[in-house]
Design a protein around this motif. Structure first.
Motif, PDB file in Angstrom:
ATOM      1  N   GLU A 161       2.770  -9.619   7.154  1.00  0.00           N
ATOM      2  CA  GLU A 161       2.793 -10.522   6.200  1.00  0.00           C
ATOM      3  C   GLU A 161       2.965 -12.009   7.192  1.00  0.00           C
ATOM      4  O   GLU A 161       2.648 -13.124   6.407  1.00  0.00           O
ATOM      5  N   LEU A 162       3.770 -11.973   8.123  1.00  0.00           N
ATOM      6  CA  LEU A 162       3.938 -13.151   8.868  1.00  0.00           C
ATOM      7  C   LEU A 162       3.129 -13.579   9.971  1.00  0.00           C
ATOM      8  O   LEU A 162       2.776 -14.491  10.109  1.00  0.00           O
ATOM      9  N   VAL A 163       2.230 -12.418  10.455  1.00  0.00           N
ATOM     10  CA  VAL A 163       1.276 -12.644  11.213  1.00  0.00           C
ATOM     11  C   VAL A 163      -0.004 -13.099  10.726  1.00  0.00           C
ATOM     12  O   VAL A 163      -0.769 -13.779  10.801  1.00  0.00           O
ATOM     13  N   ALA A 193      -8.453 -10.397   4.828  1.00  0.00           N
ATOM     14  CA  ALA A 193      -7.036  -9.972   4.894  1.00  0.00           C
ATOM     15  C   ALA A 193      -6.804  -8.911   3.547  1.00  0.00           C
ATOM     16  O   ALA A 193      -6.205  -7.998   3.878  1.00  0.00           O
ATOM     17  N   SER A 194      -7.514  -8.939   2.733  1.00  0.00           N
ATOM     18  CA  SER A 194      -7.407  -8.138   1.513  1.00  0.00           C
ATOM     19  C   SER A 194      -7.800  -6.653   1.820  1.00  0.00           C
ATOM     20  O   SER A 194      -7.202  -5.893   1.410  1.00  0.00           O
ATOM     21  N   SER A 195      -9.009  -6.799   2.433  1.00  0.00           N
ATOM     22  CA  SER A 195      -9.527  -5.427   2.604  1.00  0.00           C
ATOM     23  C   SER A 195      -8.799  -4.764   3.633  1.00  0.00           C
ATOM     24  O   SER A 195      -8.477  -3.775   3.823  1.00  0.00           O
ATOM     25  N   HIS A 196      -8.198  -5.544   4.909  1.00  0.00           N
ATOM     26  CA  HIS A 196      -7.422  -5.065   5.888  1.00  0.00           C
ATOM     27  C   HIS A 196      -6.064  -4.392   5.295  1.00  0.00           C
ATOM     28  O   HIS A 196      -5.589  -3.347   5.699  1.00  0.00           O
ATOM     29  N   ARG A 197      -5.618  -5.280   4.283  1.00  0.00           N
ATOM     30  CA  ARG A 197      -4.484  -4.651   3.693  1.00  0.00           C
ATOM     31  C   ARG A 197      -4.537  -3.477   2.864  1.00  0.00           C
ATOM     32  O   ARG A 197      -3.800  -2.563   3.036  1.00  0.00           O
ATOM     33  N   SER A 198      -5.740  -3.479   2.388  1.00  0.00           N
ATOM     34  CA  SER A 198      -6.019  -2.010   1.484  1.00  0.00           C
ATOM     35  C   SER A 198      -6.035  -0.913   2.588  1.00  0.00           C
ATOM     36  O   SER A 198      -5.655   0.111   2.196  1.00  0.00           O
ATOM     37  N   LEU A 200      -4.613  -0.496   5.508  1.00  0.00           N
ATOM     38  CA  LEU A 200      -3.543  -0.265   6.112  1.00  0.00           C
ATOM     39  C   LEU A 200      -2.860   0.788   5.141  1.00  0.00           C
ATOM     40  O   LEU A 200      -2.033   1.613   5.473  1.00  0.00           O
ATOM     41  N   LYS A 201      -2.656   0.367   3.965  1.00  0.00           N
ATOM     42  CA  LYS A 201      -1.938   1.066   2.788  1.00  0.00           C
ATOM     43  C   LYS A 201      -2.467   2.218   2.721  1.00  0.00           C
ATOM     44  O   LYS A 201      -1.750   3.167   2.591  1.00  0.00           O
ATOM     45  N   SER A 202      -3.771   2.527   2.693  1.00  0.00           N
ATOM     46  CA  SER A 202      -4.258   3.824   2.593  1.00  0.00           C
ATOM     47  C   SER A 202      -3.887   4.688   3.888  1.00  0.00           C
ATOM     48  O   SER A 202      -3.593   5.971   3.967  1.00  0.00           O
ATOM     49  N   LEU A 203      -3.830   4.165   5.039  1.00  0.00           N
ATOM     50  CA  LEU A 203      -3.553   4.981   6.334  1.00  0.00           C
ATOM     51  C   LEU A 203      -1.797   5.110   6.165  1.00  0.00           C
ATOM     52  O   LEU A 203      -1.580   6.154   6.773  1.00  0.00           O
ATOM     53  N   LEU A 204      -1.268   4.242   5.684  1.00  0.00           N
ATOM     54  CA  LEU A 204       0.272   4.351   5.581  1.00  0.00           C
ATOM     55  C   LEU A 204       0.583   5.734   4.675  1.00  0.00           C
ATOM     56  O   LEU A 204       1.689   6.236   4.867  1.00  0.00           O
ATOM     57  N   ARG A 205      -0.263   5.769   3.709  1.00  0.00           N
ATOM     58  CA  ARG A 205       0.151   6.724   2.776  1.00  0.00           C
ATOM     59  C   ARG A 205      -0.029   8.264   3.347  1.00  0.00           C
ATOM     60  O   ARG A 205       0.954   9.097   2.975  1.00  0.00           O
ATOM     61  N   SER A 206      -0.757   8.411   4.390  1.00  0.00           N
ATOM     62  CA  SER A 206      -0.970   9.845   4.744  1.00  0.00           C
ATOM     63  C   SER A 206      -0.285  10.061   5.938  1.00  0.00           C
ATOM     64  O   SER A 206      -0.215  10.945   6.474  1.00  0.00           O
TER      65      SER A 206
END
Length: 255
Positions: A161-163, A193-198, A200-206
């Motif tokens: 969020e800072l970068v 940024a929104s697409s990248h955040r989504s 990243l969230k998907s990657l972190l879930r698994s």
């Protein structure tokens, strides 16, 4: 004497359960307002743990002035912030997480944690403690996988969020663009940024996270002297798609 016997603070650290010693040591450092720290972190990828990033940091805590920390290398060049690598917050996270703690021999624990199988310690950047090992007690801390994942995600998102700030990118070139072009650029960056955040969230879930640390505690002051950590993150359940994060921090009282 009767009062002293009733206080846990009068007990020798050797006589206390390992987890109690670690907890008291972490709490003790949070009460200190004059100490310095320095350290490094490495990020390695894949089963072979190929080095992709290495950072060094330093900082100090001073009464009335709080925490001051900086990356020795330029933060913008590294595309990261001090927030993610703050060793004080890492100690706090360990104090909050579900862990199992065991006492280990100081002179036998370092390379077991940090060196890769079949690799010389220097190839994994292992550094020796700067203090005499006989002055410290060493503890291995295993973090519950669920809490290890929480620790990893918290630190990653704070950094992210800072970068990743689209508006900052627009301001850098705003004078060279018309208002319409600047607005268009900002919209495109926000979408990216929104697409990248989504993603990243998907990657972190698994992902799955395995984390363990070594904490050296000073025998006299019972404060932390050094924290070594190894956090292994597996994406999509594959060893080949993994990230190894090594951290080393040493703490010194300045008063």
């Amino acid at each position: 004497m009767a009062i002293c016997l009733g206080l846990t603070g009068c007990r020798s650290p050797v006589d206390m359960p390992p987890k109690d010693i670690v907890t008291r040591s972490i709490d003790g450092l949070s009460g200190e307002d004059h100490f310095a720290f320095k350290g490094m972190t490495e990020i390695r990828t894949g089963e072979r743990e190929v080095l992709t990033k290495k950072l060094r940091f330093e900082g100090q805590v001073q009464h009335h002035e709080g925490l001051h920390m900086r990356l020795v290398s330029h933060p913008e060049k590294e595309n990261t912030t001090t927030t993610r690598w703050n060793p004080i917050r890492l100690l706090e996270q360990l104090g909050e997480a579900k862990t199992t703690v065991e006492r280990v021999e100081s002179n036998k624990s370092l390379y077991t944690l940090n060196a890769g199988e079949g690799m010389a310690p220097k190839e994994r950047g292992v550094t020796e403690p700067t203090f005499p090992l006989d002055e410290a007690l060493a503890f291995r801390i295993h973090v519950d996988p669920t809490d290890a994942k929480k620790m990893f995600e918290e630190r990653l998102w704070q950094d992210y969020e800072l970068v990743v700030i689209p508006r900052k990118k627009v301001l850098e070139v705003q004078n060279k663009l018309s208002k319409a072009d600047a607005a268009q650029l900002e919209m495109q960056l926000n979408q990216a940024a929104s697409s990248h955040r989504s993603n990243l969230k998907s990657l972190l879930r698994s992902c799955k996270v395995d984390a363990q640390y070594l904490l050296w505690v000073d025998r006299k002051s019972q404060l932390p002297l050094r924290l070594d950590g190894k956090m292994k993150v597996y994406y999509n359940g594959k060893k080949s798609v993994s990230e190894t994060i090594r951290t080393v921090s040493e703490f010194t009282r300045t008063r």
